[in-house]
Design a protein around this motif. Structure first.
Motif, PDB file in Angstrom:
ATOM      1  N   ARG A   1      -9.778  10.664   2.612  1.00 42.72           N
ATOM      2  CA  ARG A   1      -8.922  10.959   3.752  1.00 42.72           C
ATOM      3  C   ARG A   1      -8.396   9.675   4.401  1.00 42.72           C
ATOM      4  N   SER A   2      -9.281   8.789   4.805  1.00 38.08           N
ATOM      5  CA  SER A   2      -8.831   7.546   5.455  1.00 38.08           C
ATOM      6  C   SER A   2      -9.090   6.357   4.528  1.00 38.08           C
TER       7      SER A   2
ATOM      8  N   HIS B   1      -3.166  11.492   3.409  1.00 41.82           N
ATOM      9  CA  HIS B   1      -2.381  12.638   2.966  1.00 41.82           C
ATOM     10  C   HIS B   1      -1.048  12.751   3.708  1.00 41.82           C
ATOM     11  N   THR B   2      -0.895  11.996   4.788  1.00 44.30           N
ATOM     12  CA  THR B   2       0.373  12.007   5.517  1.00 44.30           C
ATOM     13  C   THR B   2       1.349  10.969   4.972  1.00 44.30           C
TER      14      THR B   2
ATOM     15  N   ASP C   1      -5.317   6.558   9.033  1.00 40.30           N
ATOM     16  CA  ASP C   1      -6.241   7.592   9.495  1.00 40.30           C
ATOM     17  C   ASP C   1      -6.300   8.765   8.520  1.00 40.30           C
ATOM     18  N   ASN C   2      -5.160   9.040   7.854  1.00 38.95           N
ATOM     19  CA  ASN C   2      -5.122  10.153   6.911  1.00 38.95           C
ATOM     20  C   ASN C   2      -4.094   9.841   5.823  1.00 38.95           C
TER      21      ASN C   2
ATOM     22  N   ARG D   1       0.982   8.008  -1.473  1.00 40.83           N
ATOM     23  CA  ARG D   1      -0.388   8.103  -1.981  1.00 40.83           C
ATOM     24  C   ARG D   1      -0.364   8.380  -3.491  1.00 40.83           C
TER      25      ARG D   1
ATOM     26  N   GLU E   1     -13.711  11.084   5.243  1.00 37.97           N
ATOM     27  CA  GLU E   1     -13.430  11.583   6.580  1.00 37.97           C
ATOM     28  C   GLU E   1     -12.229  10.844   7.165  1.00 37.97           C
ATOM     29  N   SER E   2     -11.513  11.501   8.050  1.00 34.88           N
ATOM     30  CA  SER E   2     -10.337  10.902   8.670  1.00 34.88           C
ATOM     31  C   SER E   2     -10.730   9.942   9.792  1.00 34.88           C
ATOM     32  N   GLU E   3      -9.823   9.005  10.121  1.00 31.78           N
ATOM     33  CA  GLU E   3      -9.935   8.089  11.268  1.00 31.78           C
ATOM     34  C   GLU E   3     -11.241   7.306  11.262  1.00 31.78           C
TER      35      GLU E   3
END
Length: 347
Positions: A93-94, A80-81, A77-78, A85, A112-114
């Motif tokens: 993002r995703s 950056h977590t 979903d992201n 990466r 965009e996320s998710e």
């Protein structure tokens, strides 16, 4: 599936991911052993415009490498977590990661996320499976083409070899045989008759060699062969000096007689040159053996004696035991030599 190169398969794969799955930002990386990483093969224009030229992804710097090694598709979903990466400052993002068997991985992304769920993974795995099949087909086709090129080169070398045997060896033998016949007519000597038998044998060997070269190693004329008769006949074709032959079997083998003669003559010649005073041909439970009462082969030479060109004497050609090995190998592989026991006194 009609693509002829890995690059073309990847180009089509990225377009399919974009047009069918809606992955506007996607690319395919294939594993390159020389670079020890996943090398970019094809990307959509949208991805190139966003991140520039995609990097080679290795085990030190990417989520993709982790997913590729594990072999299971993944949707994040992201990104950056995730500490793995590649670019901490990426605008993506995703992402969705779709392994392509052992070949590589298809990566799709979004700013965009998710944006990806289980359904995207299912559909993506179907596409990745088809890409894997197409890549495998290309690999098999390329291997087959490489094998065909190698066979062509081998055939060309074989033609050169048979040309040398046909002309550069047969012609001098023909001249020698003609002059030998004139000598025999003027002087009927047992020594000349031995030379004639040797000439006849050389001509037969050349003919058989040409037949093998032209028709392949599996071509054979299988007939029942008496080991006693064959051994005694081969013994007459070899310079045996004071050595004696001892045949202890009355067995029959089903084999190509000419090839078996080559095998026995080379074994006899080797045994007389390097062995003792007596050469024995005997039966085994599943075959036969040729032995001598010499000192045997030194331990440190036993892995070498069957190699092409290996000889322990200055006058040896180094072909004898190599020929024996090849005849035995072809016979075993093609089942051209079958052994049967024949009881003495029975037909």
């Amino acid at each position: 599936m009609a693509a002829k190169t890995h690059n073309k398969v990847c180009e089509i794969g990225t377009k399919a991911a974009r047009d069918i799955l809606g992955l506007q930002l996607n690319g395919i990386h294939l594993y390159d052993e020389n670079k020890s990483g996943l090398v970019p093969m094809a990307t959509t224009d949208g991805l190139t415009d966003l991140i520039g030229e995609p990097p080679v992804l290795t085990g030190d710097n990417s989520i993709a490498w982790r997913v590729y090694n594990k072999g299971d598709a993944l949707a994040l979903d992201n990104v950056h977590t995730d500490p793995d990466r590649y670019n901490p400052d990426t605008l993506i993002r995703s992402e969705i990661y779709l392994p392509i068997g052992d070949y590589g991985i298809l990566i799709g992304g979004s700013t965009e996320s998710e944006q990806f769920d289980d359904q995207d993974i299912v559909l993506g795995e179907i596409l990745a499976g088809n890409i894997n099949t197409a890549l495998e087909q290309v690999s098999q086709t390329q291997q087959l083409q490489a094998r065909e090129r190698e066979l062509t080169r081998q055939n060309e070398r074989l033609e050169e070899f048979t040309s040398v045997v046909s002309h550069d060896i047969q012609n001098p033998l023909t001249v020698a045989a003609g002059n030998l016949q004139l000598a025999i007519e003027n002087n009927d000597s047992e020594y000349l008759n031995k030379v004639k038998r040797a000439h006849d044998r050389m001509e037969a060997l050349v003919d058989n060699l040409l037949t093998l070269a032209q028709e392949g190693a599996n071509t054979a004329d299988i007939t029942p062969v008496s080991l006693t008769e064959l051994s005694e006949g081969c013994w007459q074709n070899v310079e045996t000096s004071t050595a004696t032959l001892n045949v202890t079997t009355n067995s029959i083998v089903f084999a190509d007689k000419n090839r078996l003669k080559q095998l026995f003559e080379n074994l006899f010649a080797n045994a007389v040159e390097h062995g003792g005073e007596t050469v024995t041909v005997g039966a085994l439970e599943d075959g036969f053996y040729v032995s001598d009462d010499g000192p045997g082969i030194p331990v440190d030479e036993r892995d070498q004696v069957f190699k092409f060109g290996h000889s322990t004497s200055d006058s040896g050609t180094g072909f004898g035991l190599n020929i024996v090995k090849e005849i035995g190998r072809v016979a075993k592989r093609s089942r051209l030599c079958r052994w049967y026991s024949q009881l003495r006194g029975h037909s």
